[in-house]
Design a protein around this motif. Structure first.
Motif, PDB file in Angstrom:
ATOM      1  N   HIS A 343       0.849  -1.200   0.000  1.00 11.09           N
ATOM      2  CA  HIS A 343       0.000   0.000   0.000  1.00 11.09           C
ATOM      3  C   HIS A 343       0.879   1.243   0.000  1.00 11.09           C
ATOM      4  CE1 HIS A 343      -3.140   2.844   0.757  1.00 11.09           C
ATOM      5  NE2 HIS A 343      -2.600   3.204   1.917  1.00 11.09           N
ATOM      6  N   ASP A 344       0.580   2.158  -0.889  1.00  6.15           N
ATOM      7  CA  ASP A 344       1.339   3.417  -0.992  1.00  6.15           C
ATOM      8  C   ASP A 344       0.377   4.580  -0.913  1.00  6.15           C
ATOM      9  OD1 ASP A 344       4.017   2.843  -1.247  1.00  6.15           O
ATOM     10  OD2 ASP A 344       3.734   2.132  -3.318  1.00  6.15           O
ATOM     11  N   GLY A 345       0.792   5.630  -0.278  1.00  3.08           N
ATOM     12  CA  GLY A 345      -0.006   6.867  -0.265  1.00  3.08           C
ATOM     13  C   GLY A 345      -0.833   7.014   0.986  1.00  3.08           C
ATOM     14  N   GLU A 346      -1.080   8.269   1.314  1.00  6.12           N
ATOM     15  CA  GLU A 346      -1.840   8.608   2.523  1.00  6.12           C
ATOM     16  C   GLU A 346      -2.992   9.505   2.113  1.00  6.12           C
ATOM     17  OE1 GLU A 346      -1.325   8.287   6.048  1.00  6.12           O
ATOM     18  OE2 GLU A 346      -0.053   6.591   5.502  1.00  6.12           O
ATOM     19  N   GLY A 347      -4.072   9.424   2.850  1.00  5.32           N
ATOM     20  CA  GLY A 347      -5.168  10.352   2.592  1.00  5.32           C
ATOM     21  C   GLY A 347      -6.506   9.702   2.833  1.00  5.32           C
ATOM     22  N   PRO A 348      -7.552  10.521   2.929  1.00  7.09           N
ATOM     23  CA  PRO A 348      -8.865   9.969   3.222  1.00  7.09           C
ATOM     24  C   PRO A 348      -9.601   9.525   1.960  1.00  7.09           C
ATOM     25  CG  PRO A 348      -8.941  12.362   3.304  1.00  7.09           C
ATOM     26  CD  PRO A 348      -7.561  12.000   2.880  1.00  7.09           C
ATOM     27  N   VAL A 349     -10.361   8.447   2.087  1.00  9.36           N
ATOM     28  CA  VAL A 349     -11.231   7.987   0.997  1.00  9.36           C
ATOM     29  C   VAL A 349     -12.590   7.711   1.634  1.00  9.36           C
ATOM     30  CG1 VAL A 349     -11.612   6.244  -0.770  1.00  9.36           C
ATOM     31  CG2 VAL A 349      -9.300   6.843  -0.144  1.00  9.36           C
ATOM     32  N   GLN A 350     -13.653   8.046   0.898  1.00 13.66           N
ATOM     33  CA  GLN A 350     -14.971   7.751   1.442  1.00 13.66           C
ATOM     34  C   GLN A 350     -15.426   6.395   0.903  1.00 13.66           C
ATOM     35  OE1 GLN A 350     -18.143  10.539   0.615  1.00 13.66           O
ATOM     36  NE2 GLN A 350     -18.389  10.786   2.830  1.00 13.66           N
ATOM     37  N   PHE A 351     -15.556   5.427   1.792  1.00 11.44           N
ATOM     38  CA  PHE A 351     -15.977   4.095   1.332  1.00 11.44           C
ATOM     39  C   PHE A 351     -16.650   3.318   2.455  1.00 11.44           C
ATOM     40  CE2 PHE A 351     -12.684   1.241   3.129  1.00 11.44           C
ATOM     41  CZ  PHE A 351     -11.776   2.182   3.609  1.00 11.44           C
ATOM     42  N   ASP A 352     -17.402   2.297   2.035  1.00  9.25           N
ATOM     43  CA  ASP A 352     -18.054   1.413   3.010  1.00  9.25           C
ATOM     44  C   ASP A 352     -17.150   0.196   3.158  1.00  9.25           C
ATOM     45  OD1 ASP A 352     -19.511  -0.644   4.153  1.00  9.25           O
ATOM     46  OD2 ASP A 352     -21.416   0.073   3.352  1.00  9.25           O
ATOM     47  N   ASP A 353     -16.490   0.085   4.321  1.00  2.78           N
ATOM     48  CA  ASP A 353     -15.465  -0.960   4.431  1.00  2.78           C
ATOM     49  C   ASP A 353     -16.049  -2.374   4.317  1.00  2.78           C
ATOM     50  OD1 ASP A 353     -16.666  -0.811   6.844  1.00  2.78           O
ATOM     51  OD2 ASP A 353     -14.828  -0.712   8.049  1.00  2.78           O
ATOM     52  N   LYS A 354     -17.295  -2.542   4.782  1.00  5.69           N
ATOM     53  CA  LYS A 354     -17.898  -3.878   4.705  1.00  5.69           C
ATOM     54  C   LYS A 354     -18.094  -4.302   3.234  1.00  5.69           C
ATOM     55  CE  LYS A 354     -21.914  -5.645   6.394  1.00  5.69           C
ATOM     56  NZ  LYS A 354     -23.195  -5.222   6.914  1.00  5.69           N
ATOM     57  N   ARG A 451       0.327 -13.055 -19.043  1.00  2.00           N
ATOM     58  CA  ARG A 451       0.096 -14.096 -18.030  1.00  2.00           C
ATOM     59  C   ARG A 451      -0.790 -13.520 -16.944  1.00  2.00           C
ATOM     60  NH1 ARG A 451       0.124 -18.965 -17.581  1.00  2.00           N
ATOM     61  NH2 ARG A 451       0.920 -18.981 -15.461  1.00  2.00           N
ATOM     62  N   GLY A 452      -1.672 -14.350 -16.417  1.00  2.00           N
ATOM     63  CA  GLY A 452      -2.472 -13.959 -15.265  1.00  2.00           C
ATOM     64  C   GLY A 452      -3.497 -12.886 -15.580  1.00  2.00           C
ATOM     65  N   LEU A 453      -4.275 -12.551 -14.564  1.00  2.00           N
ATOM     66  CA  LEU A 453      -5.304 -11.528 -14.741  1.00  2.00           C
ATOM     67  C   LEU A 453      -5.121 -10.467 -13.652  1.00  2.00           C
ATOM     68  CD1 LEU A 453      -7.911 -11.369 -16.634  1.00  2.00           C
ATOM     69  CD2 LEU A 453      -9.143 -11.692 -14.496  1.00  2.00           C
ATOM     70  N   HIS A 454      -5.233  -9.204 -14.062  1.00  2.00           N
ATOM     71  CA  HIS A 454      -5.192  -8.118 -13.080  1.00  2.00           C
ATOM     72  C   HIS A 454      -6.556  -7.447 -13.069  1.00  2.00           C
ATOM     73  CE1 HIS A 454      -0.541  -7.519 -13.270  1.00  2.00           C
ATOM     74  NE2 HIS A 454      -0.899  -8.779 -13.110  1.00  2.00           N
ATOM     75  N   VAL A 455      -7.205  -7.450 -11.924  1.00  2.00           N
ATOM     76  CA  VAL A 455      -8.479  -6.731 -11.818  1.00  2.00           C
ATOM     77  C   VAL A 455      -8.194  -5.422 -11.088  1.00  2.00           C
ATOM     78  CG1 VAL A 455     -10.847  -6.796 -11.037  1.00  2.00           C
ATOM     79  CG2 VAL A 455      -9.734  -8.899 -11.760  1.00  2.00           C
ATOM     80  N   VAL A 456      -8.593  -4.306 -11.732  1.00  2.00           N
ATOM     81  CA  VAL A 456      -8.246  -2.981 -11.204  1.00  2.00           C
ATOM     82  C   VAL A 456      -9.506  -2.265 -10.749  1.00  2.00           C
ATOM     83  CG1 VAL A 456      -7.039  -0.832 -11.725  1.00  2.00           C
ATOM     84  CG2 VAL A 456      -6.422  -2.929 -12.945  1.00  2.00           C
ATOM     85  N   ILE A 457      -9.422  -1.677  -9.551  1.00  2.00           N
ATOM     86  CA  ILE A 457     -10.533  -0.864  -9.035  1.00  2.00           C
ATOM     87  C   ILE A 457     -10.011   0.555  -8.858  1.00  2.00           C
ATOM     88  CG2 ILE A 457     -12.105  -0.518  -7.090  1.00  2.00           C
ATOM     89  CD1 ILE A 457     -11.702  -3.466  -6.398  1.00  2.00           C
ATOM     90  N   GLU A 458     -10.790   1.532  -9.335  1.00  2.00           N
ATOM     91  CA  GLU A 458     -10.396   2.940  -9.133  1.00  2.00           C
ATOM     92  C   GLU A 458     -11.546   3.658  -8.432  1.00  2.00           C
ATOM     93  OE1 GLU A 458      -7.636   3.548 -13.095  1.00  2.00           O
ATOM     94  OE2 GLU A 458      -9.504   4.686 -12.838  1.00  2.00           O
ATOM     95  N   ILE A 459     -11.230   4.243  -7.308  1.00  2.00           N
ATOM     96  CA  ILE A 459     -12.267   4.960  -6.544  1.00  2.00           C
ATOM     97  C   ILE A 459     -11.763   6.382  -6.285  1.00  2.00           C
ATOM     98  CG2 ILE A 459     -13.334   5.082  -4.252  1.00  2.00           C
ATOM     99  CD1 ILE A 459     -13.628   2.102  -4.360  1.00  2.00           C
ATOM    100  N   PRO A 460     -12.599   7.381  -6.519  1.00  2.00           N
ATOM    101  CA  PRO A 460     -12.115   8.741  -6.281  1.00  2.00           C
ATOM    102  C   PRO A 460     -11.800   8.962  -4.799  1.00  2.00           C
ATOM    103  CG  PRO A 460     -14.446   8.746  -6.883  1.00  2.00           C
ATOM    104  CD  PRO A 460     -13.967   7.358  -7.043  1.00  2.00           C
ATOM    105  N   ALA A 461     -10.668   9.595  -4.554  1.00  2.00           N
ATOM    106  CA  ALA A 461     -10.279   9.870  -3.168  1.00  2.00           C
ATOM    107  C   ALA A 461     -10.601  11.324  -2.854  1.00  2.00           C
ATOM    108  CB  ALA A 461      -8.794   9.606  -2.987  1.00  2.00           C
ATOM    109  N   LEU A 462     -10.725  11.635  -1.577  1.00  2.00           N
ATOM    110  CA  LEU A 462     -11.002  13.018  -1.190  1.00  2.00           C
ATOM    111  C   LEU A 462      -9.689  13.793  -1.182  1.00  2.00           C
ATOM    112  CD1 LEU A 462     -13.266  12.088   1.799  1.00  2.00           C
ATOM    113  CD2 LEU A 462     -14.040  13.033  -0.370  1.00  2.00           C
ATOM    114  N   ALA A 463      -9.786  15.105  -1.317  1.00  2.00           N
ATOM    115  CA  ALA A 463      -8.568  15.922  -1.267  1.00  2.00           C
ATOM    116  C   ALA A 463      -7.960  15.763   0.121  1.00  2.00           C
ATOM    117  CB  ALA A 463      -8.925  17.378  -1.517  1.00  2.00           C
ATOM    118  N   ALA A 464      -6.628  15.557   0.169  1.00  2.00           N
ATOM    119  CA  ALA A 464      -5.959  15.300   1.453  1.00  2.00           C
ATOM    120  C   ALA A 464      -6.096  16.523   2.366  1.00  2.00           C
ATOM    121  CB  ALA A 464      -4.497  14.986   1.227  1.00  2.00           C
TER     122      ALA A 464
END
Ligand SMILES: Nc1ncnc2c1ncn2[C@@H]1O[C@H](COP(=O)(O)OP(=O)(O)O)[C@@H](O)[C@H]1O
Ligand SMILES: [Mg+2]
Length: 464
Positions: A343-354, A451-464
């Motif tokens: 994991h790289d980077g710091e900052g808030p993201v709005q998400f439902d952890d469940k 080779r292999g499969l990469h599944v990518v998720i992109e979620i907008p993050a809030l301004a730090a």
């Protein structure tokens, strides 16, 4: 239509460009007619001026003729006319002749040349060797003809100048009309573009959005109104289907639970033979699978109907990821696969952890089921440039590129039967719904060397 036969303007896919071309062509046609008519009118006007001049000159010659006195004596004519014609030598060539006697008098500047005659015409254009094009006025005065010619050079010069100016104007106007036509069509098509942008945005997950209808009633507002009515009908049908799926799933849950309870009770009773017990076990497994499918369908239809409450919390995802990684490691070990996470980077993201955990578990479960023993599954998380990007990467067989989008559809399964894994084909559809409600996107690509499969998720993050 054959592309080669399509008119030039129709080959452009942009209506603006096409309209601009039509506009330019129309301007070109109008200008051509205008300039051609101007050319004709100006030329006629100038020639008429020349005719008036030759007539005036003839009047002057006539006043010096005194025909009744000398009976066409060349010497007398010479004496009377020479002075007059020499005065006007720059502009006029004068020839006096009679049908019976031929030339009686000629102005000095003609120098023995002949002014060709056009039968039946009083004023006509002609060409005299050594002088060039001339405008001739032929005046019949009793027994003699007086021809007064004047050079057409000035008329030609004016007409050439006119043509040059017209050509320059024509070019400039063409460029200007192309630009004006393009700007106008852009302006005229703006409402249509707005309509198509909105219509493009409307998908199954935001079917309630509508196209703005302007107050002015015109063709464009009619179109917007018509499309909105179509979206109304679509939304109604969609909602019906969603409710139906939700109701069916709901209705199925109770009998399914009953069947499971019955099966479990029979096993516990111990009255069934060994063969029966085995078939009851298989039944229970299938029932569990069916139950899961029903559960997933119910969840999916609820998410799509916005019937699931999302607890969006603003948080730094590092802790959430750490907790998930612990469980993921245990799961991976069970499949003899090595799990790692970064994991790289710091900052808030709005998400439902469940819900995000549900998504990651789905992706991890897919990756683990397909990965060969001893291979790696990696979760990479990066928070940068206002985006939280999560990648679940495996070293399995992957999927052909044309299936990367299809795999997110419902009930799409590409696993071979012999793999033994019986998924519902709903996992990724659920992932896409959940990520969509986070205003993000999810997609798949292949790993290095295909080779292999990469599944990518992109979620907008809030301004730090
Ligand atoms: N990591 C992966 N590698 C290769 N194929 C995958 C992977 N993840 C998913 N798929 C394919 O996408 C299909 C749909 O996945 P999913 O919606 O989770 O359904 P399910 O797992 O129930 O089959 C799977 O059946 C599988 O064929
Ligand atoms: Mg799955």
């Amino acid at each position: 239509m054959d592309k080669r036969l399509a008119p030039f303007a129709l080959r452009f896919r942009s209506v603006s460009v096409r309209l601009a071309i039509w506009y330019t062509l129309a301007t070109a046609a109008t200008l051509s007619c205008l300039f051609a008519a101007g050319y004709q009118l100006l030329e006629r006007h100038l020639i008429h001026g020349l005719d008036l001049l030759t007539t005036a000159q003839f009047e002057q010659v006539k006043s010096h003729l005194h025909l009744e006195d000398d009976k066409l004596d060349p010497a007398a004519l010479e004496e009377r006319l020479r002075k007059v014609t020499d005065h006007a030598a720059v502009l006029f060539y004068i020839d006096v002749h009679s049908p019976g006697r031929g030339t009686i008098f000629q102005s000095t500047n003609i120098r023995g040349r002949v002014i060709p005659d056009v039968k039946g015409e009083r004023f006509f254009n002609s060409h005299v060797e050594g002088i060039g094009d001339v405008r001739v006025g032929e005046f019949i005065l009793g027994p003699i003809d007086v021809n007064v010619a004047t050079p057409l050079r000035t008329v030609h010069n004016v007409m050439e100048g006119y043509a040059e100016v017209c050509l320059a104007l024509f070019g400039t106007m063409l460029v200007a009309s192309g630009v004006i036509g393009y700007c106008l069509s852009q302006l005229a098509l703006r409402p249509i573009r707005k309509i198509s942008e909105t219509a493009n945005r409307i998908r199954s997950d935001n079917l309630s959005e509508r196209i703005e209808v302007s107050e002015v009633r015109d063709e464009v507002s009619d179109l917007a109104h018509m499309l909105n009515q179509m979206f109304d009908r679509l939304e109604f049908s969609f909602n019906n289907i969603r409710h139906f799926a939700a109701e069916v799933s709901h209705e199925l849950k109770t009998p399914l639970s009953l069947l499971r309870l019955l099966g479990e009770k029979m096993l516990l009773d111990g009255t069934a033979s060994a063969a029966h017990q085995e078939s009851i076990q298989v039944q229970l497994e299938e029932l569990a699978r069916l139950d899961q499918i029903v559960e997933e369908l119910l969840f999916l239809s609820r998410v799509e109907a916005r019937g699931v409450h999302f607890q969006m919390v603003e948080a730094n995802p590092a802790r959430f990821l750490h907790a998930f990684a612990q469980d993921a490691k245990v799961l991976a070990e069970h499949h003899q696969v090595r799990f790692a996470y970064t994991h790289d980077g710091e900052g808030p993201v709005q998400f439902d952890d469940k819900r995000m955990r549900q998504v990651l578990l789905n992706l991890l479960s897919n990756a683990l089921h397909i990965s060969p023993a001893g291979s790696h599954v990696t979760l990479r998380s990066m928070l940068a440039d206002g985006k939280w990007v999560l990648r679940v990467e495996d070293e399995g067989p992957g999927l052909p590129a044309d299936k990367h989008e299809q795999m997110f559809e419902r009930f799409v399964r590409h696993q071979p039967q012999e793999s033994g894994y019986k998924g519902s084909g709903l996992g990724l559809a659920i992932c896409r719904s959940i990520v969509g409600l986070h205003k993000g996107r999810i997609f798949a690509t292949h790993g290095p060397n295909d080779r292999g499969l990469h599944v990518v998720i992109e979620i907008p993050a809030l301004a730090a």
